[in-house]
Enzyme design. Sequence first.
Site, PDB file in Angstrom:
ATOM      1  CG  HIS A 125      34.092  37.699  40.704  1.00 40.79           C
ATOM      2  ND1 HIS A 125      33.989  38.492  41.826  1.00 40.79           N
ATOM      3  CD2 HIS A 125      34.822  38.413  39.798  1.00 40.79           C
ATOM      4  CE1 HIS A 125      34.610  39.651  41.600  1.00 40.79           C
ATOM      5  NE2 HIS A 125      35.147  39.610  40.398  1.00 40.79           N
ATOM      6  CD1 TRP A 131      29.327  47.443  38.926  1.00 39.04           C
ATOM      7  CD2 TRP A 131      28.943  45.270  39.193  1.00 39.04           C
ATOM      8  NE1 TRP A 131      29.728  46.818  37.775  1.00 39.04           N
ATOM      9  CE2 TRP A 131      29.502  45.477  37.910  1.00 39.04           C
ATOM     10  CE3 TRP A 131      28.616  43.973  39.580  1.00 39.04           C
ATOM     11  CZ2 TRP A 131      29.733  44.430  37.015  1.00 39.04           C
ATOM     12  CZ3 TRP A 131      28.849  42.930  38.693  1.00 39.04           C
ATOM     13  CH2 TRP A 131      29.402  43.163  37.432  1.00 39.04           C
ATOM     14  CB  THR A 132      23.829  45.281  44.407  1.00 39.63           C
ATOM     15  OG1 THR A 132      24.180  43.893  44.326  1.00 39.63           O
ATOM     16  CG2 THR A 132      23.014  45.690  43.198  1.00 39.63           C
ATOM     17  CD  GLU A 133      30.210  45.046  44.815  1.00 45.14           C
ATOM     18  OE1 GLU A 133      29.378  45.828  44.294  1.00 45.14           O
ATOM     19  OE2 GLU A 133      31.170  44.566  44.181  1.00 45.14           O
ATOM     20  NE  ARG A 137      29.770  40.680  43.965  1.00 44.33           N
ATOM     21  CZ  ARG A 137      30.358  41.494  43.091  1.00 44.33           C
ATOM     22  NH1 ARG A 137      29.641  42.391  42.418  1.00 44.33           N
ATOM     23  NH2 ARG A 137      31.655  41.419  42.898  1.00 44.33           N
ATOM     24  CG  ASP A 146      28.928  50.699  41.733  1.00 44.66           C
ATOM     25  OD1 ASP A 146      28.982  50.965  40.524  1.00 44.66           O
ATOM     26  OD2 ASP A 146      29.816  50.061  42.318  1.00 44.66           O
ATOM     27  CE1 TYR A 179      31.403  49.111  35.230  1.00 45.95           C
ATOM     28  CE2 TYR A 179      32.206  48.557  37.420  1.00 45.95           C
ATOM     29  CZ  TYR A 179      32.061  48.241  36.085  1.00 45.95           C
ATOM     30  OH  TYR A 179      32.556  47.053  35.606  1.00 45.95           O
ATOM     31  CD1 TRP A 182      35.767  44.876  33.030  1.00 47.85           C
ATOM     32  CD2 TRP A 182      35.873  46.218  34.804  1.00 47.85           C
ATOM     33  NE1 TRP A 182      36.681  44.325  33.904  1.00 47.85           N
ATOM     34  CE2 TRP A 182      36.762  45.136  35.016  1.00 47.85           C
ATOM     35  CE3 TRP A 182      35.767  47.199  35.791  1.00 47.85           C
ATOM     36  CZ2 TRP A 182      37.532  45.009  36.170  1.00 47.85           C
ATOM     37  CZ3 TRP A 182      36.536  47.073  36.946  1.00 47.85           C
ATOM     38  CH2 TRP A 182      37.411  45.994  37.130  1.00 47.85           C
ATOM     39  CG  ASP A 236      35.036  40.152  36.369  1.00 50.66           C
ATOM     40  OD1 ASP A 236      34.446  39.051  36.243  1.00 50.66           O
ATOM     41  OD2 ASP A 236      34.708  40.992  37.235  1.00 50.66           O
ATOM     42  CD  GLU A 237      37.226  42.739  39.791  1.00 46.78           C
ATOM     43  OE1 GLU A 237      37.447  43.947  40.025  1.00 46.78           O
ATOM     44  OE2 GLU A 237      36.229  42.134  40.261  1.00 46.78           O
ATOM     45  CG  ASP A 293      30.485  38.004  42.264  1.00 47.93           C
ATOM     46  OD1 ASP A 293      31.512  37.851  42.945  1.00 47.93           O
ATOM     47  OD2 ASP A 293      30.412  38.780  41.298  1.00 47.93           O
TER      48      ASP A 293
END
Length: 545
Positions: free
Chosen positions: A246, A460-462, A146, A412, A410, A385, A318-319, A175
Amino acid sequence: MELIPAPRAVEGTTGTAVPLGPGTTLWAGPGTERAERWLRATLGQALGLPLRPGTPDDRDAVRLLLDDTPAPEGYRLAAVAGRGVEIRGGGPAGVFWGAQTLRQLLGPDAFRRAPVRPDAALGIPPQVIEDAPRFRWRGLLLDVARHFMPKEGVLRYLDLMAAHKLNVLHLHLTDDQGWRIEIKRYPKLTEIASWRTRTKFGHRASPLWDEKPHGGYYTQDDIREIVAYAAERHISVVPEIDVPGHSQAAIAAYPELGNADVIDTTALSVWDTWGISSNVLAPTDTTLRFYEGVLEEVLELFPADAAAFSEFVHVGGDECRKEQWTESVTAKTRIADLGLTDEEELQSWFIGHFDAWLAARGRRLIGWDEILEGGLAPGAAVSSWRGYAGGVAAARAGHDVVMCPEQYVYLDHRQAPGEDEPVPIGFVRTLEDVYRFEPVPDGLTAAEAGHVLGTQANVWTEVLEDAARVDYQTFPRLAAFAEVAWSPLPAPAERDYADFERRMTAHYRRLDALGVAYRPPTGPRPWQRRPGVLGRPIEGLPPNR
């Protein structure tokens, strides 16, 4: 005693402090070469100690040797007046973790890169420390997809991990917002997929944009350097190549990977905002062959060796949104041809293909707990997670698990409820909350609990746009997490948090010496705030599931 993580046993002995000075020698027995190199290069440089080669009989010496008495990662550190310091490890890693403890015993100046008090007398109280980790997998995930973290930043985090006795770096390399690893047979992954034209600043609902291009990637030699640097510190690097969701960045570079019978994949670009993209990989042979090619190069760059967990490759899983698959004739045909029930089973087939592919090459697949949906791939391990439930289900089915529930580890997620917290995301997870995290959920039998390889904190770095933001969110909570992963703590409610806080007073000075931009206990410093940048705070306590 101000050690973090707390050791299993400490016994004081009689006598004067054990000195270290210009005359102190360093003797390293067979198998301890990595700890020897680290002591000279890091501790010796910080304190101005030459640590000349010595013999095991030197009275003023640091001695390193292997001993099959401690556990493989365990050690026994004995500081005895007139005999110097001896570190016995159950294996090479145990000796190295003992060297990390020696560094803490020598004070915060031992965490600098050059001596600031060259004439200061150095010594440690006479004592014997016996120690070993609770969990084998003590991990940290860095999301470099990210927001890209340059190679030097990754090397720095490997040093920070070593200082906290963490031993697995999970690198989230791909991602929707970027592809960060050079794959020579697919050059567009770095030419196109490694950068985006602009970036959402804050949560995806924020109206703010950073209009400058953002990008970067690791060359294959960069990856080799990271892996070698980690190995010197007894840290394994687990790469993550995310499939089948992703994946918008990869599709932007190679449109044939996407669901071209549903959308115009040639019009896609690397995603510039946050969330879960609906642009997922097409379940075609073309896609499978492409990612097999990617993984062939990944396996060469991340070799399976004697290091713990070096056999693992993380494939995400995931997702994965299914809207395009439900509209795709190609996907429907694949479901029918394979005799599958629905798109959930299609995802399971996708993951199962790479599980078998990796297993045939002596490697192990690990993925996020969504790989349980539609049936768990045989032989796969799970990163749990979305709480504890996925890990419990996997362990009960006989699969190995790494516990990293978002509600607890997490990093973040915001650290306090105040308005000064920068870009507040998720639940409030204080230093004490992390310290009271328990990786092994209630209700597992002893055999099932044996499948919990360990635990991992995820960064996580969003909304972490630079190294200072990563530091702020990660520390000091990573110190609490490290103690949870290493030390045999009592049940969460019975843990002595006051003692941990007392030891953190000394540890903050170590972090200062290392240049870590941590969150102070009193709250963010003015320049650590991000006033007006929208986050996504969640109120109340996280669900305990």
